[in-house]
Each structure stands twice: as C-alpha cells, then as structure tokens.
Enzyme design. Structure first.
Site, PDB file in Angstrom:
ATOM      1  N   CYS A   1      -7.808   5.670   7.129  1.00 50.32           N
ATOM      2  CA  CYS A   1      -6.952   5.343   8.276  1.00 50.32           C
ATOM      3  C   CYS A   1      -6.216   6.570   8.792  1.00 50.32           C
ATOM      4  O   CYS A   1      -5.075   6.473   9.270  1.00 50.32           O
ATOM      5  CB  CYS A   1      -5.955   4.239   7.934  1.00 50.32           C
ATOM      6  SG  CYS A   1      -6.730   2.704   7.462  1.00 50.32           S
TER       7      CYS A   1
ATOM      8  N   ASP B   1       7.681   7.047   8.315  1.00 55.77           N
ATOM      9  CA  ASP B   1       6.731   6.199   7.600  1.00 55.77           C
ATOM     10  C   ASP B   1       6.805   6.600   6.124  1.00 55.77           C
ATOM     11  O   ASP B   1       6.292   7.645   5.733  1.00 55.77           O
ATOM     12  CB  ASP B   1       5.335   6.428   8.176  1.00 55.77           C
ATOM     13  CG  ASP B   1       4.250   5.748   7.350  1.00 55.77           C
ATOM     14  OD1 ASP B   1       4.568   5.120   6.321  1.00 55.77           O
ATOM     15  OD2 ASP B   1       3.071   5.856   7.741  1.00 55.77           O
TER      16      ASP B   1
ATOM     17  N   LYS C   1       2.135  -1.433  -2.132  1.00 57.92           N
ATOM     18  CA  LYS C   1       1.811  -0.128  -2.725  1.00 57.92           C
ATOM     19  C   LYS C   1       2.799   0.246  -3.825  1.00 57.92           C
ATOM     20  O   LYS C   1       2.704   1.321  -4.407  1.00 57.92           O
ATOM     21  CB  LYS C   1       1.849   0.948  -1.638  1.00 57.92           C
ATOM     22  CG  LYS C   1       0.744   0.802  -0.601  1.00 57.92           C
ATOM     23  CD  LYS C   1       0.816   1.936   0.419  1.00 57.92           C
ATOM     24  CE  LYS C   1       0.110   1.604   1.702  1.00 57.92           C
ATOM     25  NZ  LYS C   1      -1.323   1.859   1.665  1.00 57.92           N
TER      26      LYS C   1
ATOM     27  N   HIS D   1      -1.101   8.197   9.444  1.00 58.87           N
ATOM     28  CA  HIS D   1      -1.918   7.000   9.218  1.00 58.87           C
ATOM     29  C   HIS D   1      -2.038   6.304  10.578  1.00 58.87           C
ATOM     30  O   HIS D   1      -1.110   6.341  11.387  1.00 58.87           O
ATOM     31  CB  HIS D   1      -1.170   6.120   8.216  1.00 58.87           C
ATOM     32  CG  HIS D   1      -1.933   4.932   7.728  1.00 58.87           C
ATOM     33  ND1 HIS D   1      -2.061   3.780   8.469  1.00 58.87           N
ATOM     34  CD2 HIS D   1      -2.596   4.707   6.569  1.00 58.87           C
ATOM     35  CE1 HIS D   1      -2.772   2.894   7.769  1.00 58.87           C
ATOM     36  NE2 HIS D   1      -3.110   3.435   6.615  1.00 58.87           N
TER      37      HIS D   1
ATOM     38  N   GLN E   1       4.094   6.064   1.489  1.00 58.89           N
ATOM     39  CA  GLN E   1       3.556   6.765   0.327  1.00 58.89           C
ATOM     40  C   GLN E   1       4.639   7.537  -0.412  1.00 58.89           C
ATOM     41  O   GLN E   1       4.331   8.239  -1.374  1.00 58.89           O
ATOM     42  CB  GLN E   1       2.432   7.734   0.758  1.00 58.89           C
ATOM     43  CG  GLN E   1       1.210   7.061   1.342  1.00 58.89           C
ATOM     44  CD  GLN E   1       0.346   6.338   0.313  1.00 58.89           C
ATOM     45  OE1 GLN E   1       0.510   6.502  -0.895  1.00 58.89           O
ATOM     46  NE2 GLN E   1      -0.564   5.501   0.793  1.00 58.89           N
TER      47      GLN E   1
END
Ligand SMILES: Cc1ncc(COP(=O)(O)O)c(C=O)c1O
Ligand SMILES: Cc1ncc(COP(=O)(O)O)c(C=O)c1O
Lengths: 151, 424, 424, 151
Positions: B380, B214, B240, B137, B217
């Site tokens: 992104c 990261d 999220k 991202h 997700q």
C-alpha cells in the site's frame, strides 16, 4: 438495587410539589438546556435584586430527578449571591461525580444532599445536573459570571 | 527485557502449524499483529457480562457497557499521554485519516452556503496546497488526493533520499504560505524509516497549517506521546498493536477537534435533532456516529495493558535488536538489497528487500512453503516502490513475539528461494 | 416453532444476574442484541487459527483469513438474497447510510471541477429534494440533512398518521420531479411500524430518484429479500442480529454501486496509485478502505447461521406472538398508552409506551431495579417523539430469547412503578 | 506444501525463456493491466493477419506465474482465430477457479495445463489470469470482441 437510595423522600417531594416553578418577568439571563440522551429540557432564568440576591425562574419537562433538582436548586439559591451559587454548584457537581462515595456538607447543600445517592447511577447524573448547568449558563449570559468561571 | 518465549506462549495462533506441519513463523506484524489470549478474553468477557448499547440506556447492563467503553477510552488515551475526550474511536486508521481530510472538504462545501458557521482554517480553495510525503501508505495519500479533487487545492509531497529518508532540504518551499494541511507518516510501513515529525509539524504550524500524523507503525512499536509529536491530529489502528480488527483511534487537540465539522452523522453524535436541522455533541461523540466499536475498545484496552506490562521502551529495544540482526543477515546474503535505511538509526522493524532476479511473490511463496509468513507487494505504498524503481518488495516485520530464530528462518528461506529458482 | 428455553441457554449473558441477584430480563434488543456462544466461538476461532491481513498477503494465514472473510460475505449476502460483490462491510448501519449520502455530496463536489467523470444521478443542486420520513432514526435523518447543507438541496419528509403509520396520501407531491433520493426506514425502531417500502421505492424510481432503505430493524426480525424491497441501497447493522459490535452492511445494486464515487479512501480500495492521482477498485472493495472488519464479518456470518437455523419465518412468528401478548398486556393496564400501531398488522416487536404522570426514565429505573432492561428516551428518533407530543418513551423490544414471562416481568414492573410513585 | 505443484517445470521454463515477448509494430488493440495487490503490470497487444490469425505481443514485469502465463498464452494463441482464443480463455479461467479440482483438457489448453496447480493458491490466481484478461481487453479494443462477450 435500592430504589430508595436514588429516590429519597425529599426528591419525590420536590418532584410532586415543585418550588418556585415558573418563568421570571424580566430575566437578565436565560438558558435552555437539553439532555440529548433522553430529550429532557429545562429553561433556567436568573436576575439579581437590588441587594444582589438571585431570583431564579424555571420551566421544563423531565424525569423526577431533573425536575426535583431544579426545584431544590431554586429553593436553595434564591436570594443567594452569585458567588454563593458558584460555591454550592461546585459542591453539587463534586457530589455528583463522587460515585456514591461523597460526603456532602449539608450546610452548603441543604436539601441537595438528598441527591448523594444519584451519583451511584451514572445515567442519572446528567438528569441531576441539568438545571445546575443551565443556571451557570444563565448567569454567564446575564454577565454575572465570565465563561472561564465554569465550575 | 521481557521473556520472548513467555510472550509467544500467550498467542494461541503461534502454536499452530501451516501447510500440514510447518511451524508457523509469523513475520507479517506490519500488516496486522496476532492477539494474545488476554485480549481475546477481555472481548469475550465483555459480551458475556456487560454487553448493551452504550450512552443510550439506563439499565444495569447499559451502565456496565458504557463504563467499560469509557474506561477503555481513558486507558488508551493515557497510553499515548492524551486526555480521554480527545480520543475518537474509528474502525481503523484509514477512517481516522479520512475523518481528518473530510473536516476540510465538508467545511469547504458548507462554506459555499454559510461561510459564517465554519472555521476558516478548514476551508480550501484553488491555490491552497496540501502536503504529504513520498513514503505515505495509500491511506494517508488517497484521502488527500480526494480532498484536492473536491476543493481544487494542489497536492505536494516531500521527496525521498536514496537511503529511504525524507529529503527535507527544501522543506520551507514545500510547506509554504499556501499550505493548509500537512500529513506525514511517523514510521514508514515499507521502508521502516522513522521521520522527524516534530520538525515537520513545527514547519506546518509556522505557516498556519494543520498537522496530521499517521502513527500506525509507531504506536505499536515505541513509546509515543502525542504532545511531544506536536501534531494536531494523529491516527492509528488497533489491529497492529495486539488489538482486534475493527477499531482505530483518532486523537486531536481540543482546539482542532472542536472546530471540525462532523463527518459521519446520525445517532449518538447529536445534541438536538429536528426534522429541519440538528446540532451536534462536542467531541469525541461528534465523531462517533452510530453504535460504536464497544467490544473492540474493551479489547484494545486489554492490548494496551499487555504492551504496557512489557514496557514500550523494552518493546522498542527488543525490535531494534532484531532489526539489527536481520539487517546484518540480509546484507550478508548475496544478491539481496534492503530498500530503506540499512542502519537502525531512526528506523523501526519493517524491513523491505528485493532479491536479484527473483520476484517478491516468488520469494514469499518459497518462504510460505517453509511456514514463514512475510508480506510481498507494494505494501500500500506504491509510489514509494516506484521511487526506488521496484514493482514491489518482500517485507519482514517482526514484533514482540519474534526472536532471532524467526529471522534465521526467513534468511534461510531466501537462500532456498534463490536455489529453487536457480539464480544462485 | 423453536424452543425459546434452548435458545436462551445459548446466551451466556442471559444467565447472569444484575443489581445483586435480580434475574436479568433483557428487553432491549432493539438497541442491541445479545450474542450466542456460537458467534463468540466463531470470532475467537478466527483469531486463534486464521488471523492475518486479508487481500494483501500470499502466505497461508493470509489466504485462510481472506477465505474466511469472503466466505462470510457470501454467506451474509445469501441471507438477504443478494450477491456477494454487492455487499459492503461497514462498521455499523450509520456508516452505510452515510456512505449513501456521501455518494451524492462527493459527486456534487467533484462535478464542480470535472463534470464528465461523475454520474449525474448523484449530483445535487438547489431546487432538488431529498425525501425521508418523520419516523427516521437519527442515522437516517442527519446524514441527509448534512447532504442538503452541503449541496443546497431541500429536505422533505413523509408525515405520520395518529396511529403511527406513514401518511402516504400525498406521496406523489412529496416525491416529485425534484426528488433525487428517497431514504426510508423499513421497520421503525420507536413505533414498530413496518412500512410499505416497495410502494415508496417504486414512486422514487418513477421520478428517477435513487431509493435507500434503512433495514436495521427488519433484517434481524423477519425474512428480507433485497430484490423484493426494490431499493437501490440498503443498510443494516450486525450487532442487532446476534453479531458483534463494529460491523454493518450496505447492499446496493451493481448499477448504483458502480456509479458511486468512493467515500473513505486509502489502502485496499485502489486500482492504481500514483502521487498525483489514483484509480479505484470495483465494488465492494471500492467502499472498504483500510483493514476491514474481518473477525466481525466471520462472527456475523455465524450469527446468520444461527438465525437461519431457527428460521426467519419462525423468528417473525415468535415475535408477533410476543408482541400481541405485550400489546394486550399494555392495553389492559390503566394509564398506559402505546405509541405506535396497537395491532400486530405490519408491525414488529419494538413497543413504545408512556405511563400517565410518570416520566420514562423513572419507569425504566423501577424496571431496572427488578432486573428488567428496557430502553427509555427518544430512541434516536426525537422528531417522532415530538410528533406524538411526548419528550420520550419507554420501549420494550423482545427477541428470539424472550418469552411471555419476560413480558410479564415488564408489565408487573410498570404497575410497581405506578405504585412506587403513587400515581395509581 | 508442495512448491512443485505450483511451479511446474513448464512454468519455470517459460519464465526463464519467455516466448514471443516484445511489442507489435502496429497493434490493432492494446491493453495495460495491473494487479493492484502486488503491482505487477502487463501490456498485451493484438492484431489479426490476412488469414484472421492472431498476432500477439506483450511486455511486462511480474512474478514467475504472471510472466510464464503471458508467454504460454502468446505461444498458444498466436495464429488462432479470435473465436478459438475465446474458447481457450474460457477453459483457462474455469481451470483457475477450480480450486485445484479441475481436469484440464490438454487439447484445448496445451502448455497452459501446467497452471492447474496454481488454482490451489488463491493469491496467485490473479497472477496467472493477468495476461489473459489483458488479451481479452485488447481484443475488445481492437473491435474483435464486443464488451458483452467477456468470458
Ligand atoms: C432503525 C434504525 N436505523 C439506524 C440505526 C443505527 O444503527 P447503528 O447504531 O448500528 O449504526 C438503528 C439502531 O440504532 C435503528 O434502529
Ligand atoms: C503506515 C500505515 N498507515 C496506514 C495504514 C492503514 O491502517 P488500516 O488498514 O488499519 O486502516 C497502515 C496499515 O495498513 C500503515 O502501515
């Protein structure tokens, strides 16, 4: 709220008539601690005498709780061994984190049992602990404790 | 398995309609999730009962606020198997990733003047390398580009295979002795791929580099334990995972956090302040300058309660079943190609696809006209699109409140788009 | 003048009691304000009706969310006489002040490698000076100390007079040809002093320096017009003006904003991204990396509506009247000394005082036991405390929902504290 | 939602049968624009012929709206003067910002009136404007407009 559960007579007495306040002539260890939320400061100094008993000196400015705590600590631990000071400190820290549910052992803590009520006031716990953490630091600096001994 | 209809009923927005009467089918949770009543209530209760400045006051409300805030920290930390003092609240994952990158640029800048006071692990120079992947991202790419721009270090990346996985065949020449930091996405927001983060972190540590993950997700969608991943720093967002906007988390090992210089500075992160100079509080306070995101932390903690009540294993199984269903449905359509792994092995529920002769914007528009909310664009992750030779994709990203009928609505919408534009 | 009782009734928390039955008297609005129902409703409505990712989606909710977010920006900008594109959303004022300081440290770091691409106004070197005042909040002091630490520049400050005002008698030797940036607080959060910001900004501009203003304590309390102040950059927080936690604003002139390199980077702030390098969107997006504080912006816009309905002149008059009443009350008490101006000329409603022989923590504790919430400590302005020879102060900071009876409660509490500790 | 109000017949026709697509041999000015939210790209090129009429070339990839818009623009402005292109661009931009309330002048805008419905879809306005802004930039680069002339 019961103000009196925080400000026990003994605490107010130590605040108004601090015991053993003043610095040592030749401290073996000295630590300056501040409470960053309120700006209170304390310097605690420590030495051992020939028999291994602690000599403690302090200077500071702060609220009734932090100042009384320094006075109680000094009265209580002067002459103790470093080991004893560790034991008492551990008991005191435990009491402070008991959120008012602690059952302090007066044999170990002496006048410091008066601080039991402080544990119900989270914002004041740091005040009560200030001198105690500074003493630990001073003992480490004096080589009486190693860093890992932190209680 | 939990009851999806009961879950749906907890989300007020899912009962609304769009475009004058179309039932809302929300399949854009990869961008941001919706919020259940329980989370909104927690936030409101905080404001109506406990709101005050935290860590700064001694009055009753201030203590209530501080306690609510720190309990939230402990709760959220526990959710990922972490300790509270190792969890920093940020405004979003992007800030957390930037805090990680700034640890290096700040240390490098300070070292010019006083080398002794910074941890050499964070000081970069020309010849050093920073490693990311080709499926990042932008929020886990641009901060590292900027770091290189400021320090003269070189950016490298792990390339992708045709089926949307990391190509690890040359890993040890990409992450080598010059490498000082490696930052990788746990689950790709565009491809859905779940990466073998542990293996990459181990390689990073083998060469003495700091490892960053990261987890934007992954944490909302599967059980994640920070120790198991082996990262030094790990960032994600609250919005999220059923939480409010305006909050993210950065977790770090005590070793790394306590060696990082502060990034944002000011109130609440200090130890001692004089006009000439200041000293800093230990983590997490050191990284939370100014009035923190208190109500948001309380609400995110309620979101964690909600997810944990469903069970993260169940959340993952639910999404896997939906993903399998969607992949099959997409594969059965003529002229539709999935970008990313087309099996559910090591794959999450973000599903990108392209439709022959149709631009994603137009596909998305037709779906929207039918009440189906999907995302179109580069998500992104523009370089990832380029890698697959597409300017952009359409993405559906189902979550706990979606069921097969929602996927069906999307599939029917795709066919309708093909018809509308006469490409089939 | 507005009806204070009607205002009070809009704030659910003001109807609560503390310590088992004590009526809450909230006098800590300088730390954070309480929130009216209208603001809480606006935030909840957003989540229940429009929540989606902004600037990224093409579906109905995404458009509703983007529109709500950008309308909020326009509304808040208008409140301070600004244009929407010049208003950046941050998480708090501290972030805004840090963004300002990082413009300089980032430009300086980048200039080492590529001087041509940065605006020389932001590049610092040893010999350059950065000017603040001795009454800054840590959030407008420490970021500038950090900037000096990274660039070798020198920090200077404008000293204070005995009555808590800036001593401007040597202004032109403090802000001189070496000065590159001047950052001053509009209204002091500890002294209450309102500073002659325009004069200082003019002096900054006369020597070619950038001017920054910390408007945290002015925008919630008086009419502020960004043009009139003459600053290049101006930061404030939402939570002190009836808004939620987690949002702040940074306003800047188009000239300065467009010359500043980005600070946080990642999604939504880019123009073009390739693996090797990226280019950036124009302001305000350039400074809003990642998912922004959407629900918070919507709620802050409702807060602005609320304040504007009262009228900012009326808010100011109301506070002046209360301040005058409080100053008189404090002056009438034996053994109480106000730290800061003791008239209402160029002064806001943050009122610090010390009580002879009593520590502020103990004063605050007695007040709290009576339901009166005040702040004790250094108020994140430790150097200011030192300047006045006190370790800390007690501060009351009334706002729109306070009346004289609240001040009376505080005054009575002070006398009770003196009695309790037997100092009177 | 009325898809047809967005996707007018004329738009779909230009999308499927783009007019004048392709680059110029010797452009006097050229600009490459991208839509950062979706990755759409366009290159617009411009020259003037002996009579001062515009020659326009373009290449790009994008959605129906952005591609049709480029095609319409090229058909509409080829042969116009730079001044005329300014006037038409201003009218088109105004239409795009009218949120669906605009009353487009067909004499000025020709086929471009078909984009009136796009203004009701804020996320698509950028698509419709992409080629127009690129043309303006190309004219500036060709020295036909100065930077301040931006509409
Ligand atoms: C004058 C002043 N500046 C800066 C700040 C920092 O604001 P925040 O903590 O919301 O970032 C405050 C409030 O704490 C303040 O009163
Ligand atoms: C993989 C990944 N990383 C980072 C981000 C950035 O998160 P945020 O925008 O909340 O900062 C996102 C979401 O947008 C994401 O999906």
């Amino acid at each position: 709220m019961e103000l009196d559960s925080l400000y026990q007579e003994i605490i107010l007495d130590h605040y108004k008539h601090p015991r053993g306040k003043g610095l040592l002539e030749l401290p073996q260890g000295s630590a300056h601690h501040v409470n960053p939320t309120c700006g209170d400061e304390i310097t605690v100094q420590v030495s051992t005498n020939a028999e291994g008993g602690l000599e403690i000196g302090y200077e500071g400015q702060g609220c009734s709780i932090s100042q009384a705590s320094a006075s109680v600590l000094t009265e209580l631990l002067t002459g103790s061994s470093v080991d004893q000071s560790q034991t008492v400190r551990e008991a005191f820290i435990e009491l402070m984190h008991a959120q008012g549910q602690g059952e302090p052992d007066e044999d170990v803590l002496g006048d410091a049992v008066a601080f039991a009520g402080v544990a119900k006031f989270p914002a004041r716990v740091k005040c009560a602990l200030l001198a105690w953490m500074a003493l630990q630091d001073a003992e480490i600096k004096a080589g009486m404790l190693s860093k890992g001994d932190g209680s | 398995m939990f009851d999806v209809q009961a879950v749906k009923a907890d989300f007020p927005i899912l009962a609304t309609t769009v475009h004058g009467g179309q039932k809302l089918v929300y399949l854009d949770s990869g961008a941001t999730s919706q919020k259940p009543r329980q989370v909104l209530d927690a936030e409101r209760d905080y404001y109506e009962q406990s709101n005050a400045a935290v860590h700064r006051g001694a009055h009753a409300l201030a203590e209530a606020a501080t306690s609510a805030f720190e309990h939230a920290r402990a709760r959220i930390a526990q959710f990922v198997g972490a300790q509270a003092p190792d969890l920093i609240f940020t405004k979003n994952a992007t800030e957390g990733l930037n805090l990680s990158a700034y640890a290096f640029s700040n240390a490098t800048a300070i070292a010019q003047w006083d080398e002794a006071i910074v941890d050499p692990r964070f000081v970069l120079k020309p010849g050093d390398s920073v490693v990311v992947t080709e499926m990042e991202h932008h929020s886990n790419l641009v901060p590292w580009q900027e770091l290189c721009r400021k320090t003269g270090a070189t950016l490298r990346w792990i390339p992708l295979t045709e089926d949307g996985r990391l190509d690890l065949s040359h890993l040890s020449s990409i992450i080598d002795e010059t490498t000082r930091v490696v930052s990788v996405v746990h689950q790709s927001n565009i491809l859905g791929t779940i990466n073998p983060v542990r293996e990459i972190m181990d390689q990073a540590h083998a060469v003495g580099a700091i490892g960053v993950v990261d987890a934007c997700q992954s944490i909302p969608h599967m059980p994640v334990n920070v120790d198991a991943l082996g990262a030094d720093l790990l960032a994600w967002s609250g919005h999220k995972m059923l939480g409010p906007t305006g909050i993210g988390c950065l977790w770090g090992t005590p070793d790394v956090l306590s060696s990082m210089p502060p990034v944002l500075s000011g109130g609440s992160m200090i130890e001692l302040v004089q006009m000439e100079s200041s000293t800093y509080a230990p983590p997490p306070q050191r990284f939370e300058a100014g009035t923190p995101v208190v109500a948001q932390a309380v609400a995110l903690s309620a979101a964690v309660d909600y997810l944990q009540a469903l069970g993260m294993r169940e959340v993952q199984s639910h999404e896997q079943a939906l993903t399998e269903y969607a992949l099959k449905g997409l594969n059965d359509l003529d002229g539709v190609r999935v970008i990313g792994p087309d099996t559910i092995v090591d794959r999450g529920s973000a599903i990108s696809f392209v439709v022959d002769s149709l631009h994603p914007h137009d596909v998305g528009q037709v779906l929207d006209s039918r009440g189906v909310a999907v995302r179109v664009g580069h998500h992104c992750a523009w370089p990832t699109c380029r890698r697959f030779g597409v300017p952009s994709t359409t993405r559906m990203s189902p979550y706990i409140y979606n069921d097969e009928s929602d996927i069906d609505a999307a599939l029917e919408g795709i066919v309708a788009a093909q018809k509308y534009f006469g490409v089939k």
